[in-house]
Design a protein around this motif. Structure first.
Motif, PDB file in Angstrom:
ATOM      1  N   ILE A 226      15.238  -1.221 -12.937  1.00  0.00           N
ATOM      2  CA  ILE A 226      14.927  -2.205 -11.897  1.00  0.00           C
ATOM      3  C   ILE A 226      13.726  -1.790 -11.052  1.00  0.00           C
ATOM      4  O   ILE A 226      12.919  -2.632 -10.647  1.00  0.00           O
ATOM      5  CB  ILE A 226      16.164  -2.435 -11.003  1.00  0.00           C
ATOM      6  N   MET A 227      13.569  -0.492 -10.789  1.00  0.00           N
ATOM      7  CA  MET A 227      12.496  -0.081  -9.882  1.00  0.00           C
ATOM      8  C   MET A 227      11.093  -0.400 -10.400  1.00  0.00           C
ATOM      9  O   MET A 227      10.268  -0.931  -9.629  1.00  0.00           O
ATOM     10  CB  MET A 227      12.629   1.406  -9.542  1.00  0.00           C
ATOM     11  N   PRO A 228      10.745  -0.127 -11.668  1.00  0.00           N
ATOM     12  CA  PRO A 228       9.395  -0.531 -12.117  1.00  0.00           C
ATOM     13  C   PRO A 228       9.167  -2.039 -11.998  1.00  0.00           C
ATOM     14  O   PRO A 228       8.056  -2.471 -11.668  1.00  0.00           O
ATOM     15  CB  PRO A 228       9.367  -0.085 -13.594  1.00  0.00           C
ATOM     16  N   ILE A 229      10.207  -2.818 -12.258  1.00  0.00           N
ATOM     17  CA  ILE A 229      10.082  -4.272 -12.120  1.00  0.00           C
ATOM     18  C   ILE A 229       9.827  -4.649 -10.666  1.00  0.00           C
ATOM     19  O   ILE A 229       8.978  -5.504 -10.361  1.00  0.00           O
ATOM     20  CB  ILE A 229      11.355  -4.960 -12.664  1.00  0.00           C
ATOM     21  N   ALA A 230      10.546  -3.997  -9.737  1.00  0.00           N
ATOM     22  CA  ALA A 230      10.353  -4.274  -8.311  1.00  0.00           C
ATOM     23  C   ALA A 230       8.953  -3.870  -7.852  1.00  0.00           C
ATOM     24  O   ALA A 230       8.322  -4.571  -7.057  1.00  0.00           O
ATOM     25  CB  ALA A 230      11.414  -3.537  -7.489  1.00  0.00           C
TER      26      ALA A 230
ATOM     27  N   ALA B 215       6.521  -6.387  -9.038  1.00  0.00           N
ATOM     28  CA  ALA B 215       6.648  -7.615  -8.239  1.00  0.00           C
ATOM     29  C   ALA B 215       5.979  -7.479  -6.877  1.00  0.00           C
ATOM     30  O   ALA B 215       5.757  -8.481  -6.194  1.00  0.00           O
ATOM     31  CB  ALA B 215       8.121  -7.970  -8.054  1.00  0.00           C
ATOM     32  N   SER B 216       5.643  -6.245  -6.471  1.00  0.00           N
ATOM     33  CA  SER B 216       5.024  -6.007  -5.171  1.00  0.00           C
ATOM     34  C   SER B 216       3.502  -6.013  -5.232  1.00  0.00           C
ATOM     35  O   SER B 216       2.849  -5.983  -4.183  1.00  0.00           O
ATOM     36  CB  SER B 216       5.495  -4.652  -4.618  1.00  0.00           C
TER      37      SER B 216
ATOM     38  N   TYR C 142       4.692   1.984  -1.265  1.00  0.00           N
ATOM     39  CA  TYR C 142       5.033   2.492  -2.593  1.00  0.00           C
ATOM     40  C   TYR C 142       5.676   3.872  -2.535  1.00  0.00           C
ATOM     41  O   TYR C 142       6.554   4.190  -3.349  1.00  0.00           O
ATOM     42  CB  TYR C 142       3.798   2.480  -3.491  1.00  0.00           C
ATOM     43  N   ALA C 143       5.269   4.682  -1.575  1.00  0.00           N
ATOM     44  CA  ALA C 143       5.920   5.983  -1.404  1.00  0.00           C
ATOM     45  C   ALA C 143       7.379   5.801  -0.998  1.00  0.00           C
ATOM     46  O   ALA C 143       8.279   6.497  -1.506  1.00  0.00           O
ATOM     47  CB  ALA C 143       5.173   6.801  -0.355  1.00  0.00           C
TER      48      ALA C 143
ATOM     49  N   ALA D 163      10.634  -7.679  -3.565  1.00  0.00           N
ATOM     50  CA  ALA D 163      11.046  -6.427  -4.224  1.00  0.00           C
ATOM     51  C   ALA D 163      12.212  -5.778  -3.495  1.00  0.00           C
ATOM     52  O   ALA D 163      13.089  -5.168  -4.124  1.00  0.00           O
ATOM     53  CB  ALA D 163       9.863  -5.464  -4.299  1.00  0.00           C
ATOM     54  N   GLY D 164      12.235  -5.890  -2.153  1.00  0.00           N
ATOM     55  CA  GLY D 164      13.354  -5.343  -1.397  1.00  0.00           C
ATOM     56  C   GLY D 164      14.655  -6.044  -1.748  1.00  0.00           C
ATOM     57  O   GLY D 164      15.706  -5.402  -1.894  1.00  0.00           O
ATOM     58  N   SER D 165      14.616  -7.363  -1.907  1.00  0.00           N
ATOM     59  CA  SER D 165      15.805  -8.109  -2.315  1.00  0.00           C
ATOM     60  C   SER D 165      16.231  -7.741  -3.728  1.00  0.00           C
ATOM     61  O   SER D 165      17.428  -7.672  -4.030  1.00  0.00           O
ATOM     62  CB  SER D 165      15.532  -9.614  -2.231  1.00  0.00           C
ATOM     63  N   VAL D 166      15.254  -7.524  -4.599  1.00  0.00           N
ATOM     64  CA  VAL D 166      15.558  -7.122  -5.978  1.00  0.00           C
ATOM     65  C   VAL D 166      16.310  -5.794  -5.994  1.00  0.00           C
ATOM     66  O   VAL D 166      17.312  -5.636  -6.705  1.00  0.00           O
ATOM     67  CB  VAL D 166      14.261  -7.020  -6.802  1.00  0.00           C
TER      68      VAL D 166
END
Length: 505
Positions: A94-98, A101-102, A114-115, A248-251
């Motif tokens: 999920i994280m690379p997708i989020a 999306a950013s 991103y950090a 991305a936060g919601s994802v």
């Protein structure tokens, strides 16, 4: 190979966060690409956990046990079993997708964003792999910091209110958990084992604790986890956080963060306090059923698409909690499966909402209509996400919900089919609010000329949505490989709880 892969999956995001901080603040593109590269590397590393994983082995695998605080017997103890491994893989996916999306929406303080996202991945992975209660608590608390800033800096107009509410709710639960962790260590000391934070040892001690103490420890952990799920009536922070967070936060919230709570219920409440779990199963299951129906009914009256999806999470996570406290193989297995399924379909819904928002800068259902005519490929992705959330047979949402309902129906702990009967209405309500929303947005009529010139999906959006769509179809058609990962570990927890229930302390 497995141990190296586990270390890489855990620490590569942390290394990425540090690397991003050394990039000059004017080099936004470099920060984005660096973060995405480290996150993809962590995902690839997580795949190397699969080949040597023995699904028939119910004990912790790829173990690392290094002394840390000898006085407390707290150590760097990490590993995975059949329950935590699928969640580690989900986090890494999920994280690379989020992050992708950013790329377009996040334009300010790019390096810090991103950090923080990579630090969040480090914390979430750490929760799933920790087998030391103090280490678990540190990772649990670590997650608060990046998520607070992600909502509070890059969120919507009421972002500060949502971020503070999220922080306070979670912090209160965390303090209760810390007290319970300390008390558990003291119980081990009084039992002659010595003060320890080793979860394996504490799983032997927990069931021997008298009910007068065990029930308080149970609730200290349970409240912390139920806030994170979130279970009705502890859910009120979630809609605010979802609506105000960037896409991305919601994802991440829907895809991974909510699963920390349900994972904790299985690992700690069922694993450490089986007698208390049985005693309070009916109460918690009743709250889960209320959450299922309440979340669905509130979702039906929403005018904001994102808030509708947020309340759908309250409803869908109720099925997971119901499955857990059915305390049988079908229910708990269904809960684990539904955690993964929800972590695929709901992030996909939020991504679709984000696609629309980036084009129109509105989330009001009434502002859309006839989108299918100008965005046909997007309509297909949106339909897959919507039908997966509905629980359509052939997509991933069906099997998990069916197993949780079956587990509740067969449960001797709950002892009545009414939990299943009432919660099944949530499936019907889900079809109502999701299909109604989809029909109005994608096929409704709206004469606003802005709807006539929307562009269809671009390459970056394909990379976000297509992998999740393929997983939704694959897990709907062939869920067995995923179920095999957790099957024996779930059976071991249920069996241990059943044995201990017979021998009351």
């Amino acid at each position: 190979m497995g141990v190296s892969a586990l270390l890489a999956t855990l620490f590569v995001p942390l290394a990425g966060a540090i690397a991003v901080m050394f990039i000059h603040r004017d080099q936004a593109v470099a920060a984005k690409r660096t973060a995405l590269g480290f996150s993809i590397f962590a995902f690839v590393a997580s795949l190397f956990l699969l080949p040597q994983f023995d699904s028939s082995n119910v004990s912790m695998q790829y173990v690392i046990d290094q002394a840390w605080i000898p006085t407390l017997d707290a150590g760097f103890r990490i590993g995975v079993d059949g329950i935590s491994l699928p969640l580690v893989l989900l986090t890494a996916l999920i994280m690379p997708i989020a992050l992708l999306a950013s790329f377009d929406p996040i334009t300010k303080n790019v390096k810090a964003y991103y950090a923080l996202m990579l630090l969040l991945q480090f914390g979430m992975t750490g929760v799933f792999v920790s087998w030391d209660t103090f280490l678990f608590y540190i990772f649990w608390e670590l997650i608060l910091i990046p998520m607070y800033f992600i909502i509070g800096i890059w969120g919507g107009k009421d972002r500060i209110y949502a971020a503070v509410k999220f922080f306070l709710y979670t912090l209160v639960g965390s303090l209760l958990m810390l007290l319970a962790i300390i008390w558990l260590g003291l119980q081990a000391k009084w039992a002659g084992v010595g003060f320890t934070a080793d979860l394996i040892e504490l799983q032997k001690i927990g069931p021997t604790i008298g009910m007068d103490v065990q029930q308080w420890l149970f609730w200290a952990f349970a409240i912390s986890f139920l806030i994170k799920v979130p279970l009705f009536p502890l859910h009120t922070w979630l809609p605010d956080a979802h609506v105000q967070a960037p896409t991305a936060g919601s994802v991440i919230l829907a895809g991974v963060l909510l699963k920390l709570g349900t994972y904790g219920l299985i690992r700690f409440n069922l694993g450490l306090f089986p007698q208390a779990s049985e005693r309070f199963a009916t109460l918690i299951s009743a709250l889960a059923v209320v959450g299922i129906v309440y979340g669905a009914l509130v979702a039906m009256v929403q005018t904001d698409i994102k808030k509708l999806v947020a309340y759908s999470s309250v409803s869908h996570l109720g099925f997971v909690v119901l499955g857990i406290f059915s305390m049988n193989n079908e229910g708990v297995q269904g809960a684990v499966l539904q955690m993964i399924n929800h972590g695929i379909s709901t992030p996909m819904l939020f991504l679709c909402v984000g696609v629309l928002y980036e084009r129109r800068h509105t989330r009001e259902i009434s502002d859309y209509g006839g989108v299918t005519k100008v965005m046909p490929r997007f309509a297909v992705m949106f339909a897959v996400a919507m039908f997966a959330s509905v629980g359509l047979p052939g997509l991933n949402g069906f099997v998990g919900e069916f197993l949780t309902l079956l587990g509740a129906f067969k449960s001797t702990t709950l002892g009545t089919p009414w939990f299943t009967i009432v919660s099944a209405s949530g499936v019907i309500f889900a079809a109502v609010y999701l299909l109604w929303m989809f029909q109005r947005v994608m096929f409704g009529t709206n004469d606003n000329p802005e709807n006539h010139h929307l562009r269809d999906l671009n390459v970056k959006e394909y990379w976000q949505l297509v992998p999740l769509a393929l997983l939704a179809v694959w897990l709907g058609v062939q869920p067995r490989p995923l179920m095999m990962l957790s099957e024996q570990s779930v059976a071991a927890i249920v069996k241990a709880a059943a044995i201990v229930k017979v021998i009351q302390p």
